[in-house]
Motif scaffolding. Structure first.
Motif, short mmCIF file in Angstrom:
data_model
loop_
_atom_site.label_atom_id
_atom_site.label_comp_id
_atom_site.label_asym_id
_atom_site.label_seq_id
_atom_site.Cartn_x
_atom_site.Cartn_y
_atom_site.Cartn_z
N GLN A 95 0.83 -1.21 0.00
CA GLN A 95 0.00 0.00 0.00
C GLN A 95 0.86 1.25 0.00
OE1 GLN A 95 -3.43 0.41 0.04
NE2 GLN A 95 -3.22 2.62 0.20
N THR A 96 1.85 1.30 0.91
CA THR A 96 2.67 2.52 1.03
C THR A 96 3.67 2.65 -0.12
OG1 THR A 96 4.22 1.35 2.46
CG2 THR A 96 2.52 2.64 3.55
N GLU B 93 -0.31 3.51 -3.20
CA GLU B 93 -0.51 4.93 -2.89
C GLU B 93 -0.06 5.84 -4.04
OE1 GLU B 93 -2.26 5.48 -0.33
OE2 GLU B 93 -2.28 7.64 -0.73
N HIS C 250 -7.35 12.79 -6.49
CA HIS C 250 -6.49 12.72 -5.32
C HIS C 250 -6.90 11.57 -4.41
CE1 HIS C 250 -4.46 16.46 -6.28
NE2 HIS C 250 -5.63 16.92 -6.65
N SER D 23 -7.09 7.35 -3.56
CA SER D 23 -6.28 6.16 -3.79
C SER D 23 -6.99 4.96 -3.17
CB SER D 23 -4.89 6.33 -3.19
OG SER D 23 -4.98 6.51 -1.80
N HIS E 16 -13.67 6.83 5.19
CA HIS E 16 -13.19 8.16 4.83
C HIS E 16 -13.94 9.26 5.57
CE1 HIS E 16 -10.07 7.20 2.02
NE2 HIS E 16 -10.86 6.43 1.32
N VAL F 122 -12.23 9.41 8.84
CA VAL F 122 -10.93 10.09 8.72
C VAL F 122 -11.13 11.59 8.58
CG1 VAL F 122 -8.93 10.38 7.20
CG2 VAL F 122 -9.71 8.09 7.77
N TRP F 123 -12.05 11.96 7.70
CA TRP F 123 -12.31 13.40 7.47
C TRP F 123 -12.76 14.07 8.76
CZ3 TRP F 123 -16.18 16.93 7.96
CH2 TRP F 123 -16.06 18.13 7.24
N LEU G 139 -10.28 21.15 5.71
CA LEU G 139 -10.65 20.21 4.64
C LEU G 139 -12.02 20.60 4.10
CD1 LEU G 139 -9.66 16.80 6.30
CD2 LEU G 139 -8.46 17.94 4.45
N GLU H 130 -14.81 19.54 -1.79
CA GLU H 130 -13.54 19.15 -2.41
C GLU H 130 -13.11 17.77 -1.94
OE1 GLU H 130 -10.66 22.65 -3.58
OE2 GLU H 130 -9.92 21.61 -1.82
N SER H 131 -13.30 17.51 -0.65
CA SER H 131 -12.92 16.20 -0.10
C SER H 131 -13.77 15.09 -0.73
CB SER H 131 -13.12 16.19 1.42
OG SER H 131 -12.35 17.20 2.01
N MET I 264 -12.87 15.05 -4.77
CA MET I 264 -11.49 14.79 -5.18
C MET I 264 -10.86 13.60 -4.46
SD MET I 264 -11.08 17.12 -7.37
CE MET I 264 -9.42 17.57 -7.72
N VAL I 265 -11.42 13.22 -3.30
CA VAL I 265 -10.77 12.17 -2.52
C VAL I 265 -11.69 10.98 -2.28
CG1 VAL I 265 -9.63 11.61 -0.35
CG2 VAL I 265 -9.27 13.84 -1.37
N ILE I 266 -12.85 11.23 -1.69
CA ILE I 266 -13.68 10.11 -1.22
C ILE I 266 -14.26 9.32 -2.38
CG2 ILE I 266 -15.73 9.50 0.10
CD1 ILE I 266 -15.15 11.87 1.93
N SER J 18 -11.59 7.47 -4.40
CA SER J 18 -11.09 6.33 -3.61
C SER J 18 -12.08 5.18 -3.63
CB SER J 18 -10.83 6.77 -2.16
OG SER J 18 -9.85 7.77 -2.11
N GLY K 235 8.21 5.22 0.89
CA GLY K 235 6.77 4.98 0.87
C GLY K 235 6.00 6.25 1.16
N ARG K 236 4.68 6.13 0.97
CA ARG K 236 3.80 7.27 1.23
C ARG K 236 2.70 6.85 2.19
NH1 ARG K 236 4.28 11.49 -2.66
NH2 ARG K 236 5.95 10.99 -4.09
N ASP K 237 2.15 7.83 2.89
CA ASP K 237 1.10 7.52 3.86
C ASP K 237 -0.12 6.93 3.15
OD1 ASP K 237 0.25 8.12 6.82
OD2 ASP K 237 -1.46 8.60 5.55
N PRO K 238 -0.75 5.91 3.75
CA PRO K 238 -1.89 5.26 3.09
C PRO K 238 -3.13 6.16 2.92
CG PRO K 238 -1.02 3.87 4.83
CD PRO K 238 -0.38 5.20 4.98
N PRO L 199 -5.40 9.08 1.71
CA PRO L 199 -5.34 10.06 0.62
C PRO L 199 -5.56 11.49 1.10
CG PRO L 199 -7.40 8.85 0.52
CD PRO L 199 -6.60 8.22 1.60
N PHE L 200 -6.02 11.68 2.35
CA PHE L 200 -6.21 13.03 2.86
C PHE L 200 -4.89 13.66 3.30
CE2 PHE L 200 -10.66 13.70 2.82
CZ PHE L 200 -11.27 12.47 2.99
N ARG M 20 -0.52 14.07 3.33
CA ARG M 20 0.66 14.11 2.45
C ARG M 20 1.89 13.87 3.33
NH1 ARG M 20 -2.81 14.01 -0.82
NH2 ARG M 20 -3.45 15.58 -2.32
N PHE N 197 7.62 8.37 3.90
CA PHE N 197 8.51 7.67 4.82
C PHE N 197 9.90 7.65 4.21
CE2 PHE N 197 5.09 6.44 7.45
CZ PHE N 197 4.04 6.10 6.63
N VAL O 238 -6.08 19.71 0.70
CA VAL O 238 -6.44 18.31 0.44
C VAL O 238 -6.08 17.89 -0.99
CG1 VAL O 238 -8.80 18.78 -0.33
CG2 VAL O 238 -8.29 16.63 0.83
#
Lengths: 170, 279
Positions: free
Chosen positions: A17-18, A22, A28, A30, A110, A113-114, A124, A128-129, A132-134, A137, B121-124, B126-127, B129, B132, B194
């Protein structure tokens, strides 16, 4: 003992994943293959220990993630529980359950998380969240849902063969 | 004499005839006759030779074809190996270019000490940035240390373990960098978002912000060393009714291609919390 296998599996998925997933972004957003693995595990009726695997994945994500308020742990537990509920009470077809649980679980995670970031003071914008993200994803997760479901189904069959599947699941 | 002539007149006639033919041939008088005679002979000879060669080649060619095929396979394998080697060398050249750029940057600032690290690596989420890196407390890294590249400011160390660290990039929505504008010598705040864009906020309406203006870190807050390039102003948003104007900034660092960074180990962030009044 099968639950101990979760540790190397999720470590491997976390590294993937990392290191790789990602970088593959849509707008934006993933994909989250740990989330997908937990959802796929949750829809497996033969599997008794679902939340234990979610606990392991959540702790591993918690170690590396800067998210506040134990969000990775709570989020993964919630999504796994949701997947198990959806597969039992709403959709009897596993693949359809996987798809619905993926979409709902991604949204739930999400949103958690948000909310946690918003409460901790991070700016945030909501639209946009979402745009562009949720939603991107969720789309990416839906694309990877079926391959992940196949992989986890094979894993579940090897760890919990038919004769052991008759044990009551929690 | 007469008996001699009677015995050898035939031989003499032949000699005379041969000499005459030779004389005529040398003179070129027999060429048309020779052409007529030798034409069919040459045609038959050519037919024989050509067909023999074809038969010879058809018997011999399977062996040649097998040799050619084998040689072709060997050449293809060698070509594939060389292409892989070229790709590998090109990647190494790119890495070397990045490292040379980092080395030149470090040499240009001899007062600071740096630890070079690779992004692993990057943080899992997406919110967020975060990236690692493969250096940690064993290499002298501490939380809060600035992280740069040859192009400019990348972020700061957010968490450290013995052999790895997590870096918060300046594009993270939770990131806030105190900056100054070179032309107007004005202080402002640079925030991530974001979408990964960075924006200049809290710029006074009296300041004339123009696109192309260079943005550097300021010493305010003690979080980053001053004078590090952050980016350039791209567009300005100014409303007369607002208290402040804002601007979009193009970061100097390409965060999508981040592979190697420098952590400034000599700089220690200033802890200003004891100075904050508590009511």
């Amino acid at each position: 003992m099968a639950v101990l296998l979760a540790i190397p599996i999720f470590i491997g998925l976390l590294m993937l994943q990392t290191g790789v997933v990602e970088s593959l972004q849509l707008l934006h957003g993933s994909a989250d293959i740990l989330l997908l693995a937990l959802i796929a595990w949750g829809v497996q009726e033969r599997v008794p220990l679902v939340l234990d695997w979610a606990l392991i994945a959540g702790i591993l994500a918690l170690i590396i993630s800067p998210l506040p308020f134990l969000v990775p742990l709570i989020g993964y537990l919630a999504v796994t529980w949701l997947a198990r509920m959806l597969s039992r009470r709403v959709w009897q077809t596993p693949v359809l359950a996987m798809a619905v649980a993926t979409f709902a679980g991604t949204l739930l995670y999400h949103v958690l998380v948000w909310s946690s970031l918003f409460i901790s003071g991070v700016r945030l914008p909501i639209m946009e969240s979402i745009n562009m993200v949720i939603l991107p994803s969720a789309f990416l997760n839906l694309i990877l849902a079926l391959p992940m479901y196949s992989f986890v189904t094979d894993l579940a069959q090897s760890l919990y063969p038919e004769e052991a599947a008759s044990e009551p699941a929690n | 004499m007469i008996s001699f002539l009677r015995s050898y007149w035939r031989a003499g006639a032949l000699i005379l005839a041969a000499g005459g033919i030779l004389f005529l041939a040398l003179g070129g008088y027999l060429t048309p006759f020779l052409r007529l005679a030798t034409g069919p002979v040459i045609g038959i000879q050519t037919w024989f030779y050509t067909n023999y060669q074809a038969l010879y080649e058809s018997v011999r060619s399977p062996r040649d074809m097998a040799d050619l095929r084998q040689e072709n396979l060997l050449l293809q394998a060698e070509n594939s190996r060389l292409q892989s080697e070229v790709i590998s060398l090109q990647e190494q050249l790119k890495d070397a270019d990045v490292l040379y750029a980092l080395l030149n940057f470090a040499r240009s600032r001899p007062n600071d000490t740096y630890v070079a690290a690779s992004v692993i690596g990057r943080d899992p989420s997406p919110f967020l940035r975060y990236v690692f890196i493969n250096k940690g407390s064993d290499d002298g890294l501490k939380r809060g240390m600035p992280v740069l590249t040859a192009q400019g400011l990348a972020g700061r160390v957010d968490a450290v373990i013995s052999n790895a660290a997590r870096v918060q990039l300046i594009t993270d929505p939770g990131s806030a960098v105190n900056v100054k504008l070179t032309s107007s010598a004005t202080e402002a705040m640079l925030n991530g978002s974001v979408t990964g864009d960075i924006e200049l906020d809290m710029v006074s309406q009296e300041i004339e912000l123009v696109p192309g203006e260079v943005v550097l870190t300021s010493a305010l807050g003690g979080t980053y060393p001053p004078g590090i390039l952050v980016g350039q102003v791209v567009s300005v948003r100014r409303q007369e009714t607002d208290l402040f104007q804002s601007a979009s900034v193009q970061p100097a660092v390409d965060f999508n291609a981040l592979s190697a960074v420098l952590v400034v180990t000599r700089f220690v962030p200033v802890d200003t919390s004891p100075l904050v009044p508590v009511n």
